[in-house]
Scaffold this motif. Structure first.
Motif, PDB file in Angstrom:
ATOM      1  N   LEU A  65     -12.540  -2.975   7.284  1.00  0.00           N
ATOM      2  CA  LEU A  65     -11.595  -4.045   6.760  1.00  0.00           C
ATOM      3  C   LEU A  65     -12.381  -4.749   5.692  1.00  0.00           C
ATOM      4  O   LEU A  65     -11.407  -5.466   4.846  1.00  0.00           O
ATOM      5  CB  LEU A  65     -11.549  -5.268   7.961  1.00  0.00           C
ATOM      6  N   GLY A  66     -13.460  -4.721   5.497  1.00  0.00           N
ATOM      7  CA  GLY A  66     -14.012  -5.447   4.146  1.00  0.00           C
ATOM      8  C   GLY A  66     -14.033  -4.574   2.957  1.00  0.00           C
ATOM      9  O   GLY A  66     -14.421  -5.088   1.983  1.00  0.00           O
ATOM     10  N   SER A  67     -13.785  -3.255   3.020  1.00  0.00           N
ATOM     11  CA  SER A  67     -13.548  -2.449   1.877  1.00  0.00           C
ATOM     12  C   SER A  67     -12.094  -2.149   1.601  1.00  0.00           C
ATOM     13  O   SER A  67     -11.990  -1.168   0.736  1.00  0.00           O
ATOM     14  CB  SER A  67     -14.756  -1.409   2.150  1.00  0.00           C
ATOM     15  N   ASN A  68     -11.280  -1.899   2.591  1.00  0.00           N
ATOM     16  CA  ASN A  68      -9.833  -1.228   2.477  1.00  0.00           C
ATOM     17  C   ASN A  68      -8.871  -2.317   2.770  1.00  0.00           C
ATOM     18  O   ASN A  68      -9.089  -3.326   3.147  1.00  0.00           O
ATOM     19  CB  ASN A  68      -9.890  -0.123   3.401  1.00  0.00           C
ATOM     20  N   ALA A  69      -7.821  -1.919   2.375  1.00  0.00           N
ATOM     21  CA  ALA A  69      -6.776  -2.702   2.619  1.00  0.00           C
ATOM     22  C   ALA A  69      -6.296  -2.791   4.122  1.00  0.00           C
ATOM     23  O   ALA A  69      -6.354  -1.802   4.725  1.00  0.00           O
ATOM     24  CB  ALA A  69      -5.378  -2.417   1.619  1.00  0.00           C
ATOM     25  N   HIS A  70      -5.789  -4.012   4.478  1.00  0.00           N
ATOM     26  CA  HIS A  70      -5.393  -4.018   5.746  1.00  0.00           C
ATOM     27  C   HIS A  70      -4.066  -3.313   6.169  1.00  0.00           C
ATOM     28  O   HIS A  70      -3.751  -2.714   7.135  1.00  0.00           O
ATOM     29  CB  HIS A  70      -5.165  -5.573   6.487  1.00  0.00           C
ATOM     30  N   VAL A  71      -2.906  -3.636   5.154  1.00  0.00           N
ATOM     31  CA  VAL A  71      -1.865  -2.815   4.957  1.00  0.00           C
ATOM     32  C   VAL A  71      -1.818  -2.164   3.513  1.00  0.00           C
ATOM     33  O   VAL A  71      -1.957  -2.921   2.374  1.00  0.00           O
ATOM     34  CB  VAL A  71      -0.831  -3.699   5.269  1.00  0.00           C
ATOM     35  N   THR A  72      -1.660  -0.820   3.435  1.00  0.00           N
ATOM     36  CA  THR A  72      -1.049  -0.358   2.200  1.00  0.00           C
ATOM     37  C   THR A  72       0.312   0.132   1.970  1.00  0.00           C
ATOM     38  O   THR A  72       1.126   0.667   3.034  1.00  0.00           O
ATOM     39  CB  THR A  72      -2.039   1.015   2.069  1.00  0.00           C
ATOM     40  N   VAL A  73       0.973  -0.650   1.081  1.00  0.00           N
ATOM     41  CA  VAL A  73       2.521  -0.226   0.671  1.00  0.00           C
ATOM     42  C   VAL A  73       2.573   0.610  -0.265  1.00  0.00           C
ATOM     43  O   VAL A  73       2.073   0.365  -1.459  1.00  0.00           O
ATOM     44  CB  VAL A  73       3.162  -1.591   0.570  1.00  0.00           C
ATOM     45  N   TYR A  74       3.160   1.778  -0.086  1.00  0.00           N
ATOM     46  CA  TYR A  74       3.544   2.781  -1.001  1.00  0.00           C
ATOM     47  C   TYR A  74       4.896   3.212  -1.083  1.00  0.00           C
ATOM     48  O   TYR A  74       5.630   2.839  -0.199  1.00  0.00           O
ATOM     49  CB  TYR A  74       2.492   3.932  -0.845  1.00  0.00           C
ATOM     50  N   SER A  75       5.117   3.834  -2.053  1.00  0.00           N
ATOM     51  CA  SER A  75       6.690   4.347  -2.367  1.00  0.00           C
ATOM     52  C   SER A  75       6.886   5.772  -1.746  1.00  0.00           C
ATOM     53  O   SER A  75       6.328   6.546  -1.851  1.00  0.00           O
ATOM     54  CB  SER A  75       6.841   4.244  -3.935  1.00  0.00           C
TER      55      SER A  75
END
Length: 428
Positions: A65-75
């Motif tokens: 969690l300290g190095s990555n997005a909690h939620v990734t929004v992609y197209s």
């Protein structure tokens, strides 16, 4: 004597006298010492196992969690005016503002993402995952930006790149050195795409605590990443951070509404959920296995207590003729057996808590003695063997050991209580 209350002082006094008696006098047997040591070691092993498993999960989740997005929004992609499929977000600043306005969202950063080959001036080379971010967004990543375990100057990020410490070791570079970044689909030409090769200075080297991330990740300035990956006026995705990552599913609907109908979500639980579930199952299995060891250790109490009852047959007969009830005899020998369980449990708790507290020193000692590394971060993902003592785990270990000790003690104590005083004194 019939009117005396249970567990009176004289019951404890008699039980203590039996426990202090020498072996020749029919006192504590070798089996009692074996059961005491066994319970101590079993409780110690159970507490250390629970502490290590708890610490491993906490450290793993913390580094992730300290190095990555909690939620990734992609197209999901859409067709442009010419009928070409385009993946990405054009109005990314507006979308980022909408995402950041969601209650509970602490950051929504537009980013570019790509895969490259990185080579050093020498012979070092490695594949790398590139994230294009603005400096302000990079600073807010807990394990990467300000306050992280790193060296170099993050203020110089716009004139260079940031790489993981593992990747730096593989390439043999440090702050100030240059590396070549090669993308297979770089420069557009009439014949298609040709590789793009750019040189960048390493201005920042971070250590996230996760071996795989440190070994493969690179951060590039946002505008430079757009140009390098041919993403002018577009971003690939948004990295969204929330206040409560454990309740990530509660944010799905609001994030989808803010990102638009072409958006897709990938949460940290989608990435690590199956692994965490496997850890939970493994924790339950380990607790069951260690519980069986505790049970085996407590069963030795039966052997020691049966031998004590046999040696004290004459005393039981005398006590019964003096007026002691069956309940009083049962409680006396219950105290003898429970004493072993209580002492063994307390010793196991103390040793287990000390071991878990100083586990780094213990591992260092083992490495010194064996001459090797008992913890390989390339396999386990984190750099050190973690241990986290939780009151719940210690309490469950104590409750299990004491409960089993008390239960197994009842059976030989009942045998002593039901002994016929006439039979016990017949040959005396």
């Amino acid at each position: 004597m019939a009117s005396t209350r249970p567990f009176s002082r004289f019951e404890f006094m008699i039980a203590w006298r039996y426990l202090r008696a020498k072996r020749a006098e029919g006192g504590v047997s070798v089996m009692t010492w074996i059961s005491l040591i066994g319970i101590t070691l079993a409780v110690f092993a159970l507490i250390v196992t629970l502490a290590v498993r708890s610490g491993f999960r906490t450290e793993l989740v913390s580094t992730f969690l300290g190095s990555n997005a909690h939620v990734t929004v992609y197209s999901a992609g859409h067709l442009d005016a010419s009928g070409q499929m385009v993946k990405g977000f054009a109005d990314y600043d507006a979308v980022a503002a909408k995402l950041a306005a969601i209650p509970g969202v602490i950051e929504a950063a537009p980013q570019i993402k790509g895969q490259v080959m990185v080579t050093a001036i020498g012979d070092g080379s490695s594949g790398s995952e590139v994230f294009g971010l603005r400096l302000a967004d990079l600073r807010r990543i807990p394990r990467i930006g300000d306050g992280a375990d790193a060296y170099g100057n993050l203020d110089d990020f716009d004139s260079g790149i940031a790489i993981g410490s593992g990747l730096a070791r593989t390439l043999g570079v440090t702050v100030g050195d240059k590396v070549r970044v090669i993308s297979p689909s770089g420069v557009k030409s009439p014949m298609g795409f040709s590789p793009r090769i750019n040189a960048y200075s390493v201005v920042y080297i971070f250590t996230s605590g996760n071996y795989l991330i440190d070994q493969s990740r690179m951060y590039m300035p946002f505008a430079e990443a757009q140009s390098y990956f041919n993403r002018e006026n577009l971003v690939d995705e948004f990295a969204v951070m929330v206040k409560d990552p454990e309740a990530i599913d509660a944010y799905r609907d609001q994030v989808m509404a803010a990102a638009g109908q072409d958006a897709l979500l990938w949460t940290w639980m989608d990435s690590a959920g199956s692994y965490l579930n496997a850890l939970k199952i493994e924790d339950n299995v380990m607790f069951l296995i260690m519980s069986i060891l505790v049970l085996i250790s407590t069963l030795n109490i039966i052997s020691g207590l049966i031998m004590l009852v046999k040696n004290k047959g004459r005393d039981i007969g005398i006590l019964r003729t003096m007026g002691l009830t069956e309940g009083a005899i049962l409680r006396i020998f219950f105290i003898c057996g429970a004493f072993t369980g209580v002492v063994g449990t307390l010793l196991g708790v103390v040793i287990g808590c000390l071991f878990a507290t100083y586990i780094d020193d213990v591992v260092a000692l083992i490495n010194l003695v064996t001459g090797g590394d008992v913890w390989d971060p390339s396999i386990r993902g984190i750099y050190a063997l973690p241990a986290e003592l939780k009151l719940r785990d210690v309490a469950s270990a104590m409750a299990l050991s004491l409960g089993l000790s008390f239960i197994v003690t009842i059976f030989p104590a009942r045998r002593a209580a039901r002994m016929n005083p006439v039979e016990a004194l017949r040959y005396e």
